[in-house]
Scaffold this motif. Structure first.
Motif, PDB file in Angstrom:
ATOM      1  N   TYR A 141       1.096  -2.109   4.350  1.00  0.00           N
ATOM      2  CA  TYR A 141       2.203  -2.307   3.578  1.00  0.00           C
ATOM      3  C   TYR A 141       2.812  -1.136   3.538  1.00  0.00           C
ATOM      4  CZ  TYR A 141       0.490  -6.880   2.109  1.00  0.00           C
ATOM      5  OH  TYR A 141       0.073  -8.076   1.948  1.00  0.00           O
ATOM      6  N   GLY A 142       4.163  -0.943   3.638  1.00  0.00           N
ATOM      7  CA  GLY A 142       4.856   0.381   3.858  1.00  0.00           C
ATOM      8  C   GLY A 142       4.248   1.216   4.828  1.00  0.00           C
ATOM      9  N   ASP A 143       3.647   2.398   4.595  1.00  0.00           N
ATOM     10  CA  ASP A 143       3.283   3.426   5.481  1.00  0.00           C
ATOM     11  C   ASP A 143       2.069   3.591   5.487  1.00  0.00           C
ATOM     12  OD1 ASP A 143       2.858   4.659   3.060  1.00  0.00           O
ATOM     13  OD2 ASP A 143       3.833   6.432   3.416  1.00  0.00           O
ATOM     14  N   PHE A 144       1.171   2.776   5.052  1.00  0.00           N
ATOM     15  CA  PHE A 144      -0.277   2.528   5.040  1.00  0.00           C
ATOM     16  C   PHE A 144      -0.980   2.555   6.487  1.00  0.00           C
ATOM     17  CE2 PHE A 144      -4.449   0.061   4.737  1.00  0.00           C
ATOM     18  CZ  PHE A 144      -5.353   1.390   4.163  1.00  0.00           C
ATOM     19  N   PRO A 145      -1.690   3.513   6.943  1.00  0.00           N
ATOM     20  CA  PRO A 145      -2.062   3.623   8.257  1.00  0.00           C
ATOM     21  C   PRO A 145      -3.303   2.524   8.721  1.00  0.00           C
ATOM     22  CG  PRO A 145      -2.630   5.554   7.328  1.00  0.00           C
ATOM     23  CD  PRO A 145      -2.006   4.581   6.204  1.00  0.00           C
ATOM     24  N   GLN A 150       0.910  -1.210   0.141  1.00  0.00           N
ATOM     25  CA  GLN A 150       0.061  -0.035  -0.192  1.00  0.00           C
ATOM     26  C   GLN A 150       0.975   1.244   0.091  1.00  0.00           C
ATOM     27  OE1 GLN A 150      -3.347   0.110  -0.145  1.00  0.00           O
ATOM     28  NE2 GLN A 150      -3.275  -2.130  -0.413  1.00  0.00           N
ATOM     29  N   GLY A 151       1.912   1.299   0.671  1.00  0.00           N
ATOM     30  CA  GLY A 151       2.777   2.328   0.831  1.00  0.00           C
ATOM     31  C   GLY A 151       3.132   2.945  -0.470  1.00  0.00           C
ATOM     32  N   GLY A 152       2.901   4.123  -0.844  1.00  0.00           N
ATOM     33  CA  GLY A 152       3.081   4.627  -2.122  1.00  0.00           C
ATOM     34  C   GLY A 152       2.413   4.204  -3.374  1.00  0.00           C
TER      35      GLY A 152
END
Length: 239
Positions: free
Chosen positions: A147-151, A34-36
């Motif tokens: 995933y990544g920075d997904f909050p 998800q991140g990015g």
């Protein structure tokens, strides 16, 4: 955001997605970073083929929701519309969200083909930036992963806040990578208790109807059946 179909029918989407959910509408539900990964990423992903997911509803949604009286439902990460169309066929009025305009277009086609377009409203949302308005008798977040920075925790609390008094929140996710998948360090798979703790600021006093791991059969990339473990959390808000 899908299993028996073998399902997971969507991918985690909506920037947070989920089925398109969770959907695997193909042999398995995609769990992409998800991140990015924004609208352009997911539009390109959908445009790779005519259909990514099976078009069927996520098995856990079917299991947990079949006995509920139809009302207003919110499907987070609706992907190509498998869950939304299934709910609409049962009489629910559904709002489906996804970050991908391509996915939403396919959801609209699916709803029209199924004769339930009048009961399905589709909205594009990056759930890290915007969220559907209103209250819902059912809010479903299937395979909405970090995933990544997904909050994810923040998005799930927003989902809980959208549940109407007496309504249901359903959160379904993978308990880990499937045996046939390559593990990636950036992924985080919360346990049912982790999910309850993340929701606690909003759901204190709610009834926990289910919070456990469950196994299901899903087709592997080679088409043979395999077993993977998912987590399911179902809560009811006091009326």
């Amino acid at each position: 955001m899908s299993e028996q179909r073998t399902h997971d029918h969507r991918h985690p989407h909506s920037h947070g997605h989920g089925h398109g959910h969770g959907h695997g509408h193909g042999p398995e539900h995609a769990t992409h970073p998800q991140g990015g990964a924004g609208e352009e990423f997911w539009d390109a992903r959908y445009q790779e083929t005519g259909r990514i997911w099976s078009g069927e509803a996520n098995a856990m949604l079917v299991h947990e929701v079949s006995g509920l009286a139809p009302g207003r439902a919110l499907d987070l990460g609706c992907g190509e519309g498998g869950d939304a169309v299934w709910l609409a066929r049962l009489g629910w009025t559904v709002t489906g969200t996804d970050i991908s305009g391509v996915a939403l277009g396919r959801s609209a086609e699916h709803a029209a083909d199924a004769g339930v377009a009048d009961r399905v409203t589709l909205e594009r949302h990056d759930l890290t930036e915007s969220f559907p308005e209103g209250e819902f008798d059912l809010v479903s977040a299937c395979f909405l992963h970090n995933y990544g920075d997904f909050p994810r925790d923040r998005v799930l609390r927003a989902a809980a806040s959208a549940v109407a008094p007496g309504g249901t929140l359903l959160v379904v996710g993978h308990a880990g990578w499937a045996p046939w998948q390559e593990e990636r360090e950036e992924a985080y798979f919360p346990t049912p208790q982790d999910v309850l703790a993340q929701l606690e600021p909003v759901t204190a006093g709610w009834e926990v109807l289910r919070a456990e791991e469950t196994e299901r059969v899903q087709n592997q990339p080679d088409g043979t059946p395999g077993t993977r473990t998912d987590n399911v959390v179902r809560l009811r808000r006091p009326a």
